[in-house]
Design a protein around this motif. Structure first.
Motif, PDB file in Angstrom:
ATOM      1  N   ASN A 128      80.523  66.214  61.153  1.00 16.01           N
ATOM      2  CA  ASN A 128      81.384  66.047  59.980  1.00 16.01           C
ATOM      3  C   ASN A 128      81.861  64.610  59.776  1.00 16.01           C
ATOM      4  O   ASN A 128      82.154  64.210  58.649  1.00 16.01           O
ATOM      5  N   LEU A 129      81.926  63.849  60.858  1.00 13.42           N
ATOM      6  CA  LEU A 129      82.418  62.476  60.758  1.00 13.42           C
ATOM      7  C   LEU A 129      81.301  61.449  60.688  1.00 13.42           C
ATOM      8  O   LEU A 129      81.557  60.243  60.755  1.00 13.42           O
ATOM      9  N   THR A 130      80.078  61.918  60.525  1.00 17.42           N
ATOM     10  CA  THR A 130      78.955  60.989  60.369  1.00 17.42           C
ATOM     11  C   THR A 130      79.212  60.040  59.203  1.00 17.42           C
ATOM     12  O   THR A 130      79.539  60.461  58.094  1.00 17.42           O
ATOM     13  N   GLY A 131      79.085  58.761  59.464  1.00 14.15           N
ATOM     14  CA  GLY A 131      79.325  57.763  58.431  1.00 14.15           C
ATOM     15  C   GLY A 131      80.780  57.362  58.294  1.00 14.15           C
ATOM     16  O   GLY A 131      81.100  56.410  57.569  1.00 14.15           O
ATOM     17  N   VAL A 132      81.668  58.084  58.989  1.00 13.46           N
ATOM     18  CA  VAL A 132      83.106  57.772  58.940  1.00 13.46           C
ATOM     19  C   VAL A 132      83.568  57.199  60.276  1.00 13.46           C
ATOM     20  O   VAL A 132      84.298  56.211  60.327  1.00 13.46           O
ATOM     21  N   SER A 133      83.115  57.834  61.363  1.00 14.23           N
ATOM     22  CA  SER A 133      83.468  57.358  62.691  1.00 14.23           C
ATOM     23  C   SER A 133      82.409  57.791  63.693  1.00 14.23           C
ATOM     24  O   SER A 133      81.916  58.918  63.640  1.00 14.23           O
ATOM     25  N   SER A 134      82.091  56.891  64.602  1.00  7.50           N
ATOM     26  CA  SER A 134      81.178  57.222  65.700  1.00  7.50           C
ATOM     27  C   SER A 134      81.954  57.421  66.999  1.00  7.50           C
ATOM     28  O   SER A 134      81.372  57.656  68.054  1.00  7.50           O
ATOM     29  N   GLU A 135      83.285  57.342  66.902  1.00  2.00           N
ATOM     30  CA  GLU A 135      84.134  57.453  68.086  1.00  2.00           C
ATOM     31  C   GLU A 135      84.708  58.867  68.187  1.00  2.00           C
ATOM     32  O   GLU A 135      85.868  59.123  67.850  1.00  2.00           O
ATOM     33  N   VAL A 136      83.884  59.791  68.631  1.00  2.00           N
ATOM     34  CA  VAL A 136      84.295  61.177  68.827  1.00  2.00           C
ATOM     35  C   VAL A 136      84.008  61.525  70.283  1.00  2.00           C
ATOM     36  O   VAL A 136      82.855  61.496  70.716  1.00  2.00           O
ATOM     37  N   PHE A 137      85.054  61.859  71.037  1.00  2.00           N
ATOM     38  CA  PHE A 137      84.928  61.989  72.479  1.00  2.00           C
ATOM     39  C   PHE A 137      85.258  63.402  72.946  1.00  2.00           C
ATOM     40  O   PHE A 137      86.048  64.111  72.323  1.00  2.00           O
ATOM     41  N   CYS A 138      84.670  63.776  74.069  1.00  2.00           N
ATOM     42  CA  CYS A 138      84.899  65.095  74.655  1.00  2.00           C
ATOM     43  C   CYS A 138      85.684  64.931  75.952  1.00  2.00           C
ATOM     44  O   CYS A 138      85.255  64.208  76.863  1.00  2.00           O
ATOM     45  N   GLY A 139      86.831  65.596  76.019  1.00  4.60           N
ATOM     46  CA  GLY A 139      87.645  65.517  77.222  1.00  4.60           C
ATOM     47  C   GLY A 139      89.043  66.037  76.964  1.00  4.60           C
ATOM     48  O   GLY A 139      89.381  66.443  75.855  1.00  4.60           O
ATOM     49  N   ASP A 140      89.863  66.012  77.998  1.00  5.38           N
ATOM     50  CA  ASP A 140      91.205  66.563  77.936  1.00  5.38           C
ATOM     51  C   ASP A 140      92.190  65.560  77.346  1.00  5.38           C
ATOM     52  O   ASP A 140      92.511  64.542  77.979  1.00  5.38           O
ATOM     53  N   LEU A 141      92.636  65.834  76.130  1.00  5.60           N
ATOM     54  CA  LEU A 141      93.616  65.020  75.421  1.00  5.60           C
ATOM     55  C   LEU A 141      93.242  63.535  75.462  1.00  5.60           C
ATOM     56  O   LEU A 141      92.208  63.141  74.946  1.00  5.60           O
ATOM     57  N   PHE A 142      94.065  62.688  76.095  1.00  4.38           N
ATOM     58  CA  PHE A 142      93.856  61.237  76.043  1.00  4.38           C
ATOM     59  C   PHE A 142      92.814  60.744  77.046  1.00  4.38           C
ATOM     60  O   PHE A 142      92.410  59.581  76.983  1.00  4.38           O
TER      61      PHE A 142
END
Length: 254
Positions: free
Chosen positions: A129-143
């Motif tokens: 869904n964020l293609t072209g908007v952000s490449s910074e999408v991470f998998c993990g616990d909160l911060f």
């Protein structure tokens, strides 16, 4: 179409006519339509059957098991957009499909959007869904999975944390408790376990004057404000009586 509406209505679908039209439009052939209808009648959320959800004027990919963004949560995005400025940094924690971050930064120039979720399926949706908007999408616990350079730079921190008390999950509609990830619902004994963790850590990530925004239930406000004050944030609340939605804000000192 009449038979389809009748089947959906008998299954308890309140907006059977609308759902029938959406299913018919999405199905490429009668066999697929029948399969989709059977899944919907069995209790699978409409958005999971369709593979998409409409939220604040945006159509988003939603796969099975991923939390569906709902109309009532639009208050978070409208509140956040009122705080946004060009060039701001936005963090969307517990991002799910990425809906909140996407809608918040829409048409605002120069914004950096970072998103994260603990659920790999949700992260996959958000990346789509964020293609072209952000490449910074991470998998993990909160911060935990966030890039270190984000510390002290977040102007708007959206955290659609789970806030249903554990004991109340059993009383939720089936489409929530059976078909959506428990991690997106279960907020612990009083519903604020994850909220407290976010509030405690948020000051390390917020920029001067930055704001944390979360949803909460009305009977959780006193405890939520206490957690924010304990973290050094200034609490406030915005409520939409039409949707019965409450947004809690925690402002960082300037």
């Amino acid at each position: 179409m009449t038979d389809l509406v009748t089947r959906l209505r008998a299954a308890g679908c309140v907006f059977a006519e609308d759902e029938a039209e959406l299913l018919s439009s999405a199905a490429p052939d009668p066999a697929t339509l029948e399969s989709m209808v059977a899944r919907r009648v069995s209790g699978v959320p409409l958005e999971h059957v369709l593979g998409f959800a409409d939220f604040a004027g945006v159509r988003l990919a939603v796969t099975e098991g991923v939390f569906v963004p709902r109309h009532r949560t639009e208050l978070l995005t409208t509140t956040a957009r009122g705080l946004l400025h060009p060039g701001a940094t936005v963090l969307d924690l517990c991002c799910g499909t990425g809906a909140l971050g996407l809608v918040t930064v829409r048409d605002v120039p120069g914004v950096r959007l970072v998103a994260a979720d603990i659920d790999p399926a949700a992260v996959a949706c958000a990346r789509t869904n964020l293609t072209g908007v952000s490449s910074e999408v991470f998998c993990g616990d909160l911060f935990d999975p966030l890039p270190p350079d984000l510390r002290g730079r977040v102007d708007v921190l959206l955290a659609n944390v789970p806030y249903v008390p554990t004991a109340e999950i059993a009383y939720l509609p089936e489409e929530f408790r059976v078909h959506e990830a428990r991690a997106a619902l279960d907020g612990g004994e009083d519903g604020l376990d994850v909220f407290r963790r976010v509030a405690a850590e948020a000051p390390h990530w917020l920029a001067p004057g930055g704001v944390l925004l979360c949803e909460a239930a009305p009977d959780q406000l006193e405890a939520a404000h206490k957690a924010l004050r304990g973290a050094g944030l200034t609490p406030s609340t915005i409520t939409d009586e039409d949707t019965e939605t409450t947004v809690v804000l925690g402002g960082a000192p300037r």
